[in-house]
Write a protein that holds these residues in place. Structure first.
Motif, PDB file in Angstrom:
ATOM      1  N   PHE A   1       7.368  -3.070  -6.878  1.00  0.00           N
ATOM      2  CA  PHE A   1       7.101  -1.644  -7.060  1.00  0.00           C
ATOM      3  C   PHE A   1       6.874  -1.328  -8.536  1.00  0.00           C
ATOM      4  O   PHE A   1       6.051  -0.489  -8.875  1.00  0.00           O
ATOM      5  CB  PHE A   1       8.235  -0.787  -6.488  1.00  0.00           C
ATOM      6  N   GLU A   2       7.593  -1.999  -9.407  1.00  0.00           N
ATOM      7  CA  GLU A   2       7.416  -1.780 -10.837  1.00  0.00           C
ATOM      8  C   GLU A   2       6.014  -2.192 -11.290  1.00  0.00           C
ATOM      9  O   GLU A   2       5.405  -1.524 -12.119  1.00  0.00           O
ATOM     10  CB  GLU A   2       8.475  -2.564 -11.621  1.00  0.00           C
TER      11      GLU A   2
ATOM     12  N   ALA B   1      -1.342  -3.849  -2.850  1.00  0.00           N
ATOM     13  CA  ALA B   1      -1.479  -5.043  -2.011  1.00  0.00           C
ATOM     14  C   ALA B   1      -0.271  -5.970  -2.175  1.00  0.00           C
ATOM     15  O   ALA B   1       0.219  -6.543  -1.195  1.00  0.00           O
ATOM     16  CB  ALA B   1      -2.765  -5.787  -2.350  1.00  0.00           C
ATOM     17  N   MET B   2       0.215  -6.105  -3.389  1.00  0.00           N
ATOM     18  CA  MET B   2       1.376  -6.961  -3.625  1.00  0.00           C
ATOM     19  C   MET B   2       2.648  -6.318  -3.061  1.00  0.00           C
ATOM     20  O   MET B   2       3.541  -7.017  -2.578  1.00  0.00           O
ATOM     21  CB  MET B   2       1.539  -7.251  -5.118  1.00  0.00           C
ATOM     22  N   ILE B   3       2.734  -5.000  -3.129  1.00  0.00           N
ATOM     23  CA  ILE B   3       3.873  -4.296  -2.530  1.00  0.00           C
ATOM     24  C   ILE B   3       3.886  -4.542  -1.025  1.00  0.00           C
ATOM     25  O   ILE B   3       4.931  -4.845  -0.447  1.00  0.00           O
ATOM     26  CB  ILE B   3       3.821  -2.788  -2.850  1.00  0.00           C
ATOM     27  N   ALA B   4       2.718  -4.447  -0.399  1.00  0.00           N
ATOM     28  CA  ALA B   4       2.631  -4.696   1.043  1.00  0.00           C
ATOM     29  C   ALA B   4       3.058  -6.125   1.371  1.00  0.00           C
ATOM     30  O   ALA B   4       3.788  -6.353   2.338  1.00  0.00           O
ATOM     31  CB  ALA B   4       1.207  -4.445   1.530  1.00  0.00           C
TER      32      ALA B   4
ATOM     33  N   PRO C   1      -1.461  -9.748   3.747  1.00  0.00           N
ATOM     34  CA  PRO C   1      -1.959  -9.855   2.362  1.00  0.00           C
ATOM     35  C   PRO C   1      -3.282  -9.104   2.190  1.00  0.00           C
ATOM     36  O   PRO C   1      -4.177  -9.191   3.029  1.00  0.00           O
ATOM     37  CB  PRO C   1      -2.155 -11.363   2.172  1.00  0.00           C
ATOM     38  N   GLY C   2      -3.359  -8.344   1.131  1.00  0.00           N
ATOM     39  CA  GLY C   2      -4.558  -7.589   0.820  1.00  0.00           C
ATOM     40  C   GLY C   2      -4.612  -6.200   1.418  1.00  0.00           C
ATOM     41  O   GLY C   2      -5.526  -5.439   1.133  1.00  0.00           O
ATOM     42  N   SER C   3      -3.634  -5.857   2.247  1.00  0.00           N
ATOM     43  CA  SER C   3      -3.652  -4.530   2.862  1.00  0.00           C
ATOM     44  C   SER C   3      -3.129  -3.486   1.875  1.00  0.00           C
ATOM     45  O   SER C   3      -2.504  -3.817   0.877  1.00  0.00           O
ATOM     46  CB  SER C   3      -2.802  -4.514   4.130  1.00  0.00           C
ATOM     47  N   GLN C   4      -3.411  -2.260   2.179  1.00  0.00           N
ATOM     48  CA  GLN C   4      -2.907  -1.144   1.380  1.00  0.00           C
ATOM     49  C   GLN C   4      -2.340  -0.101   2.340  1.00  0.00           C
ATOM     50  O   GLN C   4      -3.009   0.861   2.700  1.00  0.00           O
ATOM     51  CB  GLN C   4      -4.009  -0.558   0.508  1.00  0.00           C
TER      52      GLN C   4
ATOM     53  N   THR D   1       4.066   4.597   5.942  1.00  0.00           N
ATOM     54  CA  THR D   1       4.432   3.280   6.481  1.00  0.00           C
ATOM     55  C   THR D   1       5.397   2.573   5.550  1.00  0.00           C
ATOM     56  O   THR D   1       6.398   1.994   5.987  1.00  0.00           O
ATOM     57  CB  THR D   1       3.177   2.418   6.710  1.00  0.00           C
ATOM     58  N   ILE D   2       5.128   2.633   4.258  1.00  0.00           N
ATOM     59  CA  ILE D   2       6.005   1.997   3.270  1.00  0.00           C
ATOM     60  C   ILE D   2       7.413   2.583   3.356  1.00  0.00           C
ATOM     61  O   ILE D   2       8.407   1.851   3.386  1.00  0.00           O
ATOM     62  CB  ILE D   2       5.433   2.162   1.850  1.00  0.00           C
ATOM     63  N   LEU D   3       7.503   3.908   3.430  1.00  0.00           N
ATOM     64  CA  LEU D   3       8.814   4.560   3.503  1.00  0.00           C
ATOM     65  C   LEU D   3       9.547   4.209   4.791  1.00  0.00           C
ATOM     66  O   LEU D   3      10.764   3.986   4.770  1.00  0.00           O
ATOM     67  CB  LEU D   3       8.654   6.074   3.356  1.00  0.00           C
TER      68      LEU D   3
END
Length: 125
Positions: free
Chosen positions: A45-46, A51-54, A86-89, A94-96
């Motif tokens: 997150f930092e 994409a990397m967060i996903a 990988p590669g999604s956004q 959804t993240i929460l």
């Protein structure tokens, strides 16, 4: 002077019984406590790359169990895989949901190194 082709060296290395194949590293095997999981996700997150967060959320979900995370997040398991591939956004919603299912929350805090670097990037008023 004798030269050896790369293919000959490779054949010698792979045919010997002294070399064992490497075990594939899976970070999900090491995300075994809430503290480790929080530190791992915080790093991504930092950095701020969606994409990397996903991908990191996918690792964390695999560590806990995709079916369990999907159920707690109110998503179909296939949808969770698709959202975190990988590669999604994925969407913020959804993240929460995934973070909550992992027993985590998103926290906002001031950037500690705010200074001349960031001020020079912003608009001048």
């Amino acid at each position: 002077m004798t030269t050896v082709k790369d293919t000959e060296v490779t054949a010698d290395i792979t045919s010997g019984s002294k070399i064992e194949p490497l075990v594939k590293f899976d970070v999900a095997d090491h995300l075994d406590s809430p503290e480790v999981l929080a530190a791992y996700l915080s790093e991504f997150f930092e950095e701020g790359d969606p994409a990397m967060i996903a991908e990191a959320l996918g690792d964390a979900s695999r560590a806990k169990g995709m079916a369990e995370v999907a159920s707690q997040a109110g998503l179909a398991r296939e949808s969770l895989y698709k959202a975190l591939r990988p590669g999604s956004q994925p969407r913020l919603e959804t993240i929460l949901r995934v973070l909550r299912a992992l027993g985590m929350q998103l926290v906002v805090q001031p950037i500690s190194n705010v200074g001349s670097d960031q001020e020079s990037d912003g608009p001048k008023v």
